[in-house]
Design a protein around this motif. Sequence first.
Motif, PDB file in Angstrom:
ATOM      1  N   ALA A 143      -8.913  12.184   4.587  1.00  0.00           N
ATOM      2  CA  ALA A 143      -8.993  11.125   3.582  1.00  0.00           C
ATOM      3  C   ALA A 143      -9.045  11.725   2.180  1.00  0.00           C
ATOM      4  CB  ALA A 143     -10.201  10.231   3.837  1.00  0.00           C
ATOM      5  N   GLU A 188      -5.848   3.779  11.812  1.00  0.00           N
ATOM      6  CA  GLU A 188      -5.290   2.442  12.007  1.00  0.00           C
ATOM      7  C   GLU A 188      -4.193   2.495  13.057  1.00  0.00           C
ATOM      8  OE1 GLU A 188      -3.949   0.988   8.222  1.00  0.00           O
ATOM      9  OE2 GLU A 188      -5.978   0.569   7.541  1.00  0.00           O
ATOM     10  N   PRO A 246       0.845  -1.199   0.000  1.00  0.00           N
ATOM     11  CA  PRO A 246       0.000   0.000   0.000  1.00  0.00           C
ATOM     12  C   PRO A 246       0.880   1.250   0.000  1.00  0.00           C
ATOM     13  CG  PRO A 246      -0.572  -1.477   1.823  1.00  0.00           C
ATOM     14  CD  PRO A 246       0.650  -2.021   1.180  1.00  0.00           C
ATOM     15  N   ASP A 283      -2.814   5.227  -0.368  1.00  0.00           N
ATOM     16  CA  ASP A 283      -3.712   4.312   0.321  1.00  0.00           C
ATOM     17  C   ASP A 283      -3.816   4.659   1.809  1.00  0.00           C
ATOM     18  OD1 ASP A 283      -4.154   2.674  -1.994  1.00  0.00           O
ATOM     19  OD2 ASP A 283      -2.156   1.827  -1.678  1.00  0.00           O
ATOM     20  N   ARG A 284      -2.712   5.164   2.359  1.00  0.00           N
ATOM     21  CA  ARG A 284      -2.664   5.577   3.759  1.00  0.00           C
ATOM     22  C   ARG A 284      -2.093   6.985   3.837  1.00  0.00           C
ATOM     23  NH1 ARG A 284      -4.238   1.102   3.239  1.00  0.00           N
ATOM     24  NH2 ARG A 284      -4.367  -0.586   4.726  1.00  0.00           N
ATOM     25  N   ASN A 314      -6.454   5.235   7.046  1.00  0.00           N
ATOM     26  CA  ASN A 314      -6.759   4.463   5.850  1.00  0.00           C
ATOM     27  C   ASN A 314      -7.633   5.360   4.978  1.00  0.00           C
ATOM     28  OD1 ASN A 314      -8.236   2.780   3.979  1.00  0.00           O
ATOM     29  ND2 ASN A 314      -7.550   1.016   5.181  1.00  0.00           N
ATOM     30  N   ILE A 346       1.804   5.200   0.877  1.00  0.00           N
ATOM     31  CA  ILE A 346       1.587   6.087   2.011  1.00  0.00           C
ATOM     32  C   ILE A 346       2.112   7.476   1.684  1.00  0.00           C
ATOM     33  CG2 ILE A 346       3.777   5.461   3.139  1.00  0.00           C
ATOM     34  CD1 ILE A 346       2.232   5.731   5.835  1.00  0.00           C
ATOM     35  N   GLU A 400      -9.189   4.883   2.105  1.00  0.00           N
ATOM     36  CA  GLU A 400     -10.416   4.281   1.563  1.00  0.00           C
ATOM     37  C   GLU A 400     -11.522   4.194   2.602  1.00  0.00           C
ATOM     38  OE1 GLU A 400     -11.995   0.164  -0.522  1.00  0.00           O
ATOM     39  OE2 GLU A 400      -9.846   0.514  -0.358  1.00  0.00           O
ATOM     40  N   THR A 401     -11.188   3.702   3.797  1.00  0.00           N
ATOM     41  CA  THR A 401     -12.205   3.516   4.816  1.00  0.00           C
ATOM     42  C   THR A 401     -12.409   4.747   5.696  1.00  0.00           C
ATOM     43  OG1 THR A 401     -10.644   2.643   6.453  1.00  0.00           O
ATOM     44  CG2 THR A 401     -11.669   1.049   4.946  1.00  0.00           C
TER      45      THR A 401
END
Length: 134
Positions: free
Chosen positions: A95, A133, A25, A104-105, A126, A27, A128-129
């Motif tokens: 985000a 994390e 992923p 992605d992060r 994160n 970052i 996407e979500t």
Amino acid sequence: MKQVLGILVAFAILLMASPAAARKPSIAILGLEVIDDGTTLDAKTTQFAEALTEALRQRARTGTGPFALAPGSDKNLIEMKLLSNCESEANACMAAIGAELAADRLLYGKVEKRANGYQVSLKLLNVETRAAER
């Protein structure tokens, strides 16, 4: 000869397929924000924040960790919040910044000077979500 050629072709296909399967992923590591403790911001605290930010980015560049540094993501937290009209560091707004940086992060945070040193607070989001994390 056909057997050797077949093995080489199969090996080449595996080599081409494995980077996609093993993609780490990405970052984006934003420059850490220096928090004013009510006195003036000193150069030493700013230098510490910049050095820590660069060390985090360098670690991601090595490729040995869980993330790969997103290209062109060497931005500052304050700058990105201003450009994105983020008044706070709410997950949804951060985000959106991560998505803009194609990451992605998103790693961001702050450095506060204390009497006995520095307090560093980091957040890994994160994109996407839109969830933090560990």
